[in-house]
Write an enzyme that holds these catalytic residues in place. Sequence first.
Site, PDB file in Angstrom:
ATOM      1  N   LYS A   1      22.211  36.578  21.957  1.00 39.93           N
ATOM      2  CA  LYS A   1      23.540  35.999  22.323  1.00 39.93           C
ATOM      3  C   LYS A   1      23.254  35.308  23.696  1.00 39.93           C
ATOM      4  O   LYS A   1      23.990  34.243  24.071  1.00 39.93           O
ATOM      5  CB  LYS A   1      24.516  37.281  22.395  1.00 39.93           C
ATOM      6  CG  LYS A   1      25.937  36.697  22.846  1.00 39.93           C
ATOM      7  CD  LYS A   1      26.985  37.606  22.108  1.00 39.93           C
ATOM      8  CE  LYS A   1      27.028  38.939  22.828  1.00 39.93           C
ATOM      9  NZ  LYS A   1      28.039  39.109  24.132  1.00 39.93           N
TER      10      LYS A   1
ATOM     11  N   ARG B   1      23.281  29.982  26.706  1.00 42.83           N
ATOM     12  CA  ARG B   1      22.546  29.279  28.071  1.00 42.83           C
ATOM     13  C   ARG B   1      21.997  28.130  27.251  1.00 42.83           C
ATOM     14  O   ARG B   1      22.000  27.046  27.967  1.00 42.83           O
ATOM     15  CB  ARG B   1      21.331  30.152  28.572  1.00 42.83           C
ATOM     16  CG  ARG B   1      22.292  31.178  29.565  1.00 42.83           C
ATOM     17  CD  ARG B   1      21.319  32.389  29.787  1.00 42.83           C
ATOM     18  NE  ARG B   1      21.823  33.362  30.916  1.00 42.83           N
ATOM     19  CZ  ARG B   1      22.569  34.351  30.622  1.00 42.83           C
ATOM     20  NH1 ARG B   1      23.219  34.463  29.521  1.00 42.83           N
ATOM     21  NH2 ARG B   1      23.037  35.198  31.594  1.00 42.83           N
TER      22      ARG B   1
ATOM     23  N   GLY C   1      33.197  37.342  27.720  1.00 47.52           N
ATOM     24  CA  GLY C   1      33.020  37.546  29.240  1.00 47.52           C
ATOM     25  C   GLY C   1      31.694  36.479  29.304  1.00 47.52           C
ATOM     26  O   GLY C   1      31.842  36.012  30.684  1.00 47.52           O
TER      27      GLY C   1
ATOM     28  N   ARG D   1      39.559  41.986  31.866  1.00 45.43           N
ATOM     29  CA  ARG D   1      38.155  42.386  32.573  1.00 45.43           C
ATOM     30  C   ARG D   1      38.210  41.597  34.007  1.00 45.43           C
ATOM     31  O   ARG D   1      38.795  40.342  34.120  1.00 45.43           O
ATOM     32  CB  ARG D   1      37.195  41.844  31.901  1.00 45.43           C
ATOM     33  CG  ARG D   1      37.166  42.571  30.463  1.00 45.43           C
ATOM     34  CD  ARG D   1      35.895  42.077  29.428  1.00 45.43           C
ATOM     35  NE  ARG D   1      34.639  42.362  30.202  1.00 45.43           N
ATOM     36  CZ  ARG D   1      33.321  42.029  29.510  1.00 45.43           C
ATOM     37  NH1 ARG D   1      33.670  41.290  28.391  1.00 45.43           N
ATOM     38  NH2 ARG D   1      32.404  42.296  30.198  1.00 45.43           N
TER      39      ARG D   1
ATOM     40  N   ASP E   1      23.909  47.115  27.396  1.00 40.93           N
ATOM     41  CA  ASP E   1      24.839  46.660  26.121  1.00 40.93           C
ATOM     42  C   ASP E   1      24.391  47.574  25.116  1.00 40.93           C
ATOM     43  O   ASP E   1      25.063  47.876  24.296  1.00 40.93           O
ATOM     44  CB  ASP E   1      24.866  45.234  25.635  1.00 40.93           C
ATOM     45  CG  ASP E   1      25.243  44.364  26.699  1.00 40.93           C
ATOM     46  OD1 ASP E   1      26.310  44.819  27.324  1.00 40.93           O
ATOM     47  OD2 ASP E   1      24.921  43.129  26.351  1.00 40.93           O
TER      48      ASP E   1
ATOM     49  N   ARG F   1      33.504  51.600  27.901  1.00 39.41           N
ATOM     50  CA  ARG F   1      32.691  52.119  26.971  1.00 39.41           C
ATOM     51  C   ARG F   1      32.573  53.431  26.881  1.00 39.41           C
ATOM     52  O   ARG F   1      32.058  54.317  26.194  1.00 39.41           O
ATOM     53  CB  ARG F   1      31.373  51.264  26.583  1.00 39.41           C
ATOM     54  CG  ARG F   1      31.562  49.964  26.119  1.00 39.41           C
ATOM     55  CD  ARG F   1      30.477  49.108  25.794  1.00 39.41           C
ATOM     56  NE  ARG F   1      30.928  47.783  25.253  1.00 39.41           N
ATOM     57  CZ  ARG F   1      29.931  46.621  25.306  1.00 39.41           C
ATOM     58  NH1 ARG F   1      28.969  46.679  25.845  1.00 39.41           N
ATOM     59  NH2 ARG F   1      30.456  45.758  24.546  1.00 39.41           N
TER      60      ARG F   1
HETATM   61  C1  S3P Z   1      25.087  39.166  29.851  1.00 39.45           C
HETATM   62  C2  S3P Z   1      25.318  40.096  30.915  1.00 39.45           C
HETATM   63  C3  S3P Z   1      25.555  41.483  31.009  1.00 39.45           C
HETATM   64  C4  S3P Z   1      25.608  41.756  29.435  1.00 39.45           C
HETATM   65  C5  S3P Z   1      26.498  40.790  28.642  1.00 39.45           C
HETATM   66  C6  S3P Z   1      25.663  39.522  28.619  1.00 39.45           C
HETATM   67  C7  S3P Z   1      24.651  37.858  30.084  1.00 39.45           C
HETATM   68  O1  S3P Z   1      27.024  41.428  31.740  1.00 39.45           O
HETATM   69  O2  S3P Z   1      26.709  42.913  29.354  1.00 39.45           O
HETATM   70  O3  S3P Z   1      26.504  41.250  27.348  1.00 39.45           O
HETATM   71  O4  S3P Z   1      24.268  37.245  29.065  1.00 39.45           O
HETATM   72  O5  S3P Z   1      24.416  37.357  31.188  1.00 39.45           O
HETATM   73  P1  S3P Z   1      27.136  41.851  32.948  1.00 39.45           P
HETATM   74  O6  S3P Z   1      26.485  40.583  33.981  1.00 39.45           O
HETATM   75  O7  S3P Z   1      28.500  41.967  33.329  1.00 39.45           O
HETATM   76  O8  S3P Z   1      26.318  42.975  33.311  1.00 39.45           O
END
Ligand code: S3P
Length: 454
Positions: free
Chosen positions: A30, A35, A108, A136, A337, A368
Site C-alpha cells: 500500500k 507513492r 491517512g 485522526r 500496522d 487499536r
Molecule cells: C504509512 C506510515 C504509517 C503506517 C501507515 C502507512 C506510510 O503511518 O501506519 O499505514 O505509507 O507512510 P505513520 O506515519 O502514521 O506511522
Amino acid sequence: MSSADPAAMQPRRFLPTGALKGELRVPGDKSISHRSIMLGALAVGETRVTGLLEGEDVLATAAAMRAMGASVLRQAQDDRGNAEWRIHGVGVGALLQPQAPLDMGNSGTSTRLLMGLVATHAIETRFFGDASLSKRPMGRVIEPLSQMGAAFEASEGGKLPLTVRGANPAVPIEYRLPVASAQVKSAVLLAGLNTPGITTVFEPVPTRDHSERMLRGFGAELDVEELDGATGLERVIRIRGEAELRPQMIDVPGDPSSAAFFIVAALVVPGSELLIRNVGLNPTRAGLVQVLRAMGGDIAEVNPREVGGEPVADLLVRHSMLKGIDVDPAVAPSMIDEFPVLFVAAALAQGTTVTRGLDELRVKESDRLSAMAAALTTVGARVRETEDGLTIEGTGGEPLNGGGPIATHLDHRIAMSMAVAGLVSRDGVEVDDTRPIATSFPVFEALLDGLGSA
Ligand code: S3P
C-alpha cells in the site's frame, strides 16, 4: 466508502478451520502504491506501474492526482486481474487546483502525503474523509508545512475537513520529527520537492523508507546520513528542491502488512503449512517476522530477490507453538500496522506477551489498543490494556471461545485480525463489518476462503 451508513454494514462470522495448506500471493504494498502514483503524477512522461494495490485507499490517491491534472489509467493485462497502470505526470510545481474537495475516504497516507505535495504549490486544496479519518490528528503535518509557508484552515483539533493554501515559493526547513511517523517524514520531503534549496528531516527513530528510495529512483537529489544525535544515531535526510522527476517502470512488491494475516493464520492453525509469495521484506517493515520468530514461529525465506528496488522473498510458514515474550518497543516502527494481528498470535501463545511504547496505535484508523483489547476480551482472551500497550495471557494453543459481534470501528486491520482469531475459536468470531477490508486488501476474504479447511 459509504461505511458511515450502519444499515449497509456487512457482518460476517469467521469460522474455525482445519489446517491451512497451499500457497497464495499477496497484493501490492500500500505504501509503495501510493507513492508510485504520486511521484508518477509529478514526473514528466509516462510512468508504468505493475503490481499496484487496487484498494480503496490507493484509488483515493489516484483520483486526487487526476483531479490535480495527471492522467492515471488502468490497463488490463490478462484475465487474471493483473493490470498495468500508466501515469502521465504534470511536472513538479505544475499541479492544478482541484475543482472540488478531495475525498480521502479512510486513507491517512493519502491525506498526509498529499497535504505535503500541495503545501508548496500555489493552489488551494480542501480535503475530507470518512468518520474514522475525520478523527485522526493532522496537526503533525500542519506544523512543519506551516513552517514552510503553507496556510491551513482545519476543523477543531487540527482534523479534517481542512483546507491547505500552498506557499510558492516555499521556505526550506530543517525539521526534527517529534513522532516516529513515515507519513510526516514523507509529507515534508514531498513538500521539499517544490521548495527552492535543501529541505532537511532529522529522524531519531527510523521509519519506513519507501519515500526516500522512490524519490531517488525518480531522480530527485536526496541523501541520507546517519549522525550521532541526542538519543543515539539519527537519520538525516536532505532533499534538493525544484527537482525534475524522470518517469519510471515500477513493479510493486507484495505488502508485508497484508501477508501478516496469513503468516499468523498459518502459525496458529494446527497442521498448517502456507507458502506466501511475493512478500516485501524491507528492514523498515519486517519487524513482525522478527518478533514471531522470537516467539518460536517457523518462518523460512525462500527465493530472496529484489522487486522494484525492495527486498522480497516467498515465506514458508508452518504451524508452531508460539511462546509469549516481552516485545522490545524499539521494534514498533518496523511493524506499526501489524500489532493487531500480533495480539491475536499472543492470545493463542503459551505464556504472557507484553507490549509497550505503542501510543501511536491510539491514532490509527481506530484506537487499536482499546479496539483489540475489547475484541479479544469478547472472544475469551485474557488481556490487560495499559497506557501504551497490551499484556496478553495466551491460551497455549487452545482455541478461543469466539463470539461477537466485534466492533471494527471502520478499521480494516481490526476486521482482518479478528477474522484470523475466528479460525482458532470454538464458535467462530463475528465481525460487525467487513467492508473496511477493501481499503487495503480487497481480495483478503477470497484468499482466505480459497485456502479452505484441509
Ligand atoms: C504509512 C506510515 C504509517 C503506517 C501507515 C502507512 C506510510 O503511518 O501506519 O499505514 O505509507 O507512510 P505513520 O506515519 O502514521 O506511522
